[in-house]
Design a protein around this motif. Structure first.
Motif, PDB file in Angstrom:
ATOM      1  N   GLU A  73      30.109 -21.157   0.297  1.00 15.45           N
ATOM      2  CA  GLU A  73      29.185 -20.077  -0.059  1.00 15.45           C
ATOM      3  C   GLU A  73      29.764 -19.181  -1.154  1.00 15.45           C
ATOM      4  OE1 GLU A  73      28.539 -18.938   4.138  1.00 15.45           O
ATOM      5  OE2 GLU A  73      26.466 -19.551   3.803  1.00 15.45           O
ATOM      6  N   HIS A  92      29.950 -11.833   4.157  1.00 16.65           N
ATOM      7  CA  HIS A  92      28.745 -12.578   4.553  1.00 16.65           C
ATOM      8  C   HIS A  92      28.977 -13.069   5.972  1.00 16.65           C
ATOM      9  CE1 HIS A  92      25.652 -15.517   4.936  1.00 16.65           C
ATOM     10  NE2 HIS A  92      26.492 -16.535   4.869  1.00 16.65           N
ATOM     11  N   HIS A  94      27.095 -14.698   9.841  1.00 20.85           N
ATOM     12  CA  HIS A  94      25.968 -15.283  10.562  1.00 20.85           C
ATOM     13  C   HIS A  94      25.866 -14.530  11.893  1.00 20.85           C
ATOM     14  CE1 HIS A  94      26.860 -19.407   8.382  1.00 20.85           C
ATOM     15  NE2 HIS A  94      26.523 -18.436   7.540  1.00 20.85           N
ATOM     16  N   HIS A 159      19.392 -17.290   8.281  1.00 20.19           N
ATOM     17  CA  HIS A 159      20.793 -17.468   7.920  1.00 20.19           C
ATOM     18  C   HIS A 159      21.618 -16.224   8.315  1.00 20.19           C
ATOM     19  CE1 HIS A 159      23.623 -19.003   4.455  1.00 20.19           C
ATOM     20  NE2 HIS A 159      24.294 -18.599   5.515  1.00 20.19           N
TER      21      HIS A 159
HETATM   22 ZN   LIG Z   1      26.274 -18.444   5.527  1.00 19.25          ZN
END
Ligand SMILES: [Zn+2]
Length: 212
Positions: A73, A92, A94, A159
């Motif tokens: 990512e 980032h 989840h 996501h």
């Molecule tokens: Zn991700």
């Protein structure tokens, strides 16, 4: 903070996120901007067991300079840094509650989570939705680029969140605030709710000199 201290700090943040269940398996990634590029957590690495010496070091164009191969990512981070020149860190996740919101039908694409508390407004701001893309789809970078300049945080549909900030600590606090407010939003579903109104948000924006 010099590069070696930043490396330690990334690992410490990763451990903290992992130990509190905000990053499970090998999900989630953290980056910090350097003068000549950026540091990013490696692919297939648990944020709970990062090695400062093996973090991926990338140049400004996103090419690997040293360390393990970067998170798949990485392009998300690159897209946000390109648009937000004052951002020095990106997280980032989840994380469960934010990811749950990202799967809900009928979200307001400009404000996925309403301004329920002053701290959400101050640390996160408005949270737009980026439509679903499969993992690794280059079109996702274009979609992120289109909104990143005007938003500190974005929610990727089905996501999870991408949060940026002036330094790693403030970015971590913003990611935590986003997750906690997502939890509030889910708890309040179906209950009559009064988010902050436009005048209250304008007062916060002026009092704390909030930037988009
Ligand atoms: Zn991700």
């Amino acid at each position: 903070m010099n590069e070696s201290a930043l490396r330690e700090h990334i690992c410490e943040c990763g451990r903290s996120l992992h130990d509190r269940g905000l990053a499970t398996g090998s999900s989630g990634n953290i980056s910090v901007r350097l003068a000549d590029g950026w540091l990013l957590t490696p692919t297939n690495a648990s944020l709970g067991r990062l090695d400062p010496a093996r973090l991926s070091k990338l140049d400004r164009e996103g090419n690997l300079v040293s360390g393990d191969p970067p998170s798949k990512e990485a392009f998300l981070h690159r897209a946000v840094y390109a648009e937000r020149t004052a951002a020095n860190a990106i997280i980032h996740l989840h994380s469960t509650h934010a990811a749950a919101v990202s799967c809900m039908a009928g979200l307001d694409a400009c404000d996925c989570i309403p301004p329920l508390t002053a701290y959400f407004v101050m640390k996160v701001g408005r949270l737009p939705l980026i439509p679903y893309h499969r993992p690794g789809d280059p079109a996702l970078a274009d979609a992120v680029r289109g909104l990143a300049a005007r938003h500190r945080a974005l929610l990727l549909a089905n996501h999870g969140p991408v949060v940026s900030g002036a330094d790693l600590d403030s970015t971590l606090y913003a990611a935590e605030e986003l997750e906690e407010t997502a939890k509030l939003f889910l708890l309040l579903r179906g209950a009559p709710t009064r988010p902050l109104d436009a005048a209250q948000i304008a007062e916060l924006t002026a009092a704390f000199k909030l930037e988009p």
